[in-house]
Design a protein around this motif. Structure first.
Motif, mmCIF file in Angstrom:
data_model
loop_
_atom_site.group_PDB
_atom_site.id
_atom_site.type_symbol
_atom_site.label_atom_id
_atom_site.label_comp_id
_atom_site.label_asym_id
_atom_site.label_seq_id
_atom_site.Cartn_x
_atom_site.Cartn_y
_atom_site.Cartn_z
ATOM 1 N N TRP A 25 0.791 -1.230 0.000
ATOM 2 C CA TRP A 25 0.000 0.000 0.000
ATOM 3 C C TRP A 25 0.822 1.278 0.000
ATOM 4 C CZ3 TRP A 25 -4.509 1.094 -1.638
ATOM 5 C CH2 TRP A 25 -5.465 0.094 -1.705
ATOM 6 N N ILE A 26 2.022 1.263 0.535
ATOM 7 C CA ILE A 26 2.802 2.509 0.612
ATOM 8 C C ILE A 26 2.956 3.153 -0.768
ATOM 9 C CG2 ILE A 26 5.060 3.496 1.184
ATOM 10 C CD1 ILE A 26 5.088 1.491 3.585
ATOM 11 N N PRO A 27 3.445 2.446 -1.783
ATOM 12 C CA PRO A 27 3.556 3.101 -3.100
ATOM 13 C C PRO A 27 2.206 3.391 -3.740
ATOM 14 C CG PRO A 27 4.227 0.804 -3.257
ATOM 15 C CD PRO A 27 4.019 1.098 -1.801
ATOM 16 N N LEU A 28 1.173 2.628 -3.385
ATOM 17 C CA LEU A 28 -0.143 2.874 -3.979
ATOM 18 C C LEU A 28 -0.737 4.189 -3.485
ATOM 19 C CD1 LEU A 28 -1.599 -0.731 -3.905
ATOM 20 C CD2 LEU A 28 -0.784 0.564 -5.889
ATOM 21 N N VAL A 29 -0.590 4.478 -2.198
ATOM 22 C CA VAL A 29 -1.067 5.766 -1.673
ATOM 23 C C VAL A 29 -0.347 6.903 -2.394
ATOM 24 C CG1 VAL A 29 -1.008 7.266 0.363
ATOM 25 C CG2 VAL A 29 -1.829 4.920 0.573
ATOM 26 N N GLU A 30 0.952 6.757 -2.583
ATOM 27 C CA GLU A 30 1.735 7.815 -3.232
ATOM 28 C C GLU A 30 1.391 7.915 -4.725
ATOM 29 O OE1 GLU A 30 5.741 8.084 -1.873
ATOM 30 O OE2 GLU A 30 5.028 8.152 0.199
ATOM 31 N N ALA A 77 -5.633 -5.997 -6.076
ATOM 32 C CA ALA A 77 -4.786 -7.131 -5.692
ATOM 33 C C ALA A 77 -4.390 -7.036 -4.222
ATOM 34 C CB ALA A 77 -3.548 -7.183 -6.589
ATOM 35 N N ALA A 78 -4.106 -5.833 -3.737
ATOM 36 C CA ALA A 78 -3.756 -5.650 -2.327
ATOM 37 C C ALA A 78 -4.951 -5.963 -1.431
ATOM 38 C CB ALA A 78 -3.254 -4.231 -2.086
#
Length: 104
Positions: A25-30, A77-78
Motif C-alpha cells: 500500500w505505501i507506493p499505492l497511496v503515493e 490485488a492488495a
C-alpha cells in the motif's frame, strides 16, 4: 491537509502477512497523490495492533483516492491479498489535521 490514521487489529500469527500488505500500500497511496508516513507494527505491548498514517492535500483528494483505488488493479490485488490471508481482523479510520510549529 488531512492525515488518515488507521488502527488495525491484526492476527498476531500473521504479522509477516500484514507487513507484506503494508508494503503493497505505501507506493499505492503515493501513486494517487498521498504521502505515506509508514506502517507501525507490534513491538512491545499489544501483539495485535498495527497503525498506518498517510496524508492527502485535502479530504476531497483522499475521497478521490478511495474512489480511484476501487478501480485500480494493483489496489484490488492488495485488497484481495488481505482478504485471502485474513491478516486483518478489523480496522478503524480517523482523520486529523496536522499542526506545525509556527502555523496559525
Amino acid at each position: 491537509m488531512v492525515t488518515c490514521y488507521l488502527s488495525y487489529i491484526i492476527d498476531p500469527y500473521k504479522v509477516k502477512e500484514f507487513e507484506h500488505y503494508a508494503k503493497l500500500w505505501i507506493p499505492l497511496v503515493e501513486k494517487f497523490g498521498g504521502k505515506h508516513h509508514g506502517y507501525f507494527l507490534p513491538s512491545e505491548g499489544a501483539n495485535n495492533v498495527a497503525l498506518a498514517l498517510f496524508t492527502f492535500p485535502s479530504l476531497a483528494a483522499y475521497e478521490q483516492y478511495r474512489e480511484d483505488s476501487f478501480n485500480d488493479p494493483e489496489c484490488q490485488a492488495a485488497f484481495k491479498y488481505a482478504e485471502d490471508t485474513r491478516c486483518i481482523l478489523s480496522y478503524e479510520r480517523s482523520f486529523f489535521r496536522p499542526v506545525f510549529e509556527g502555523s496559525v
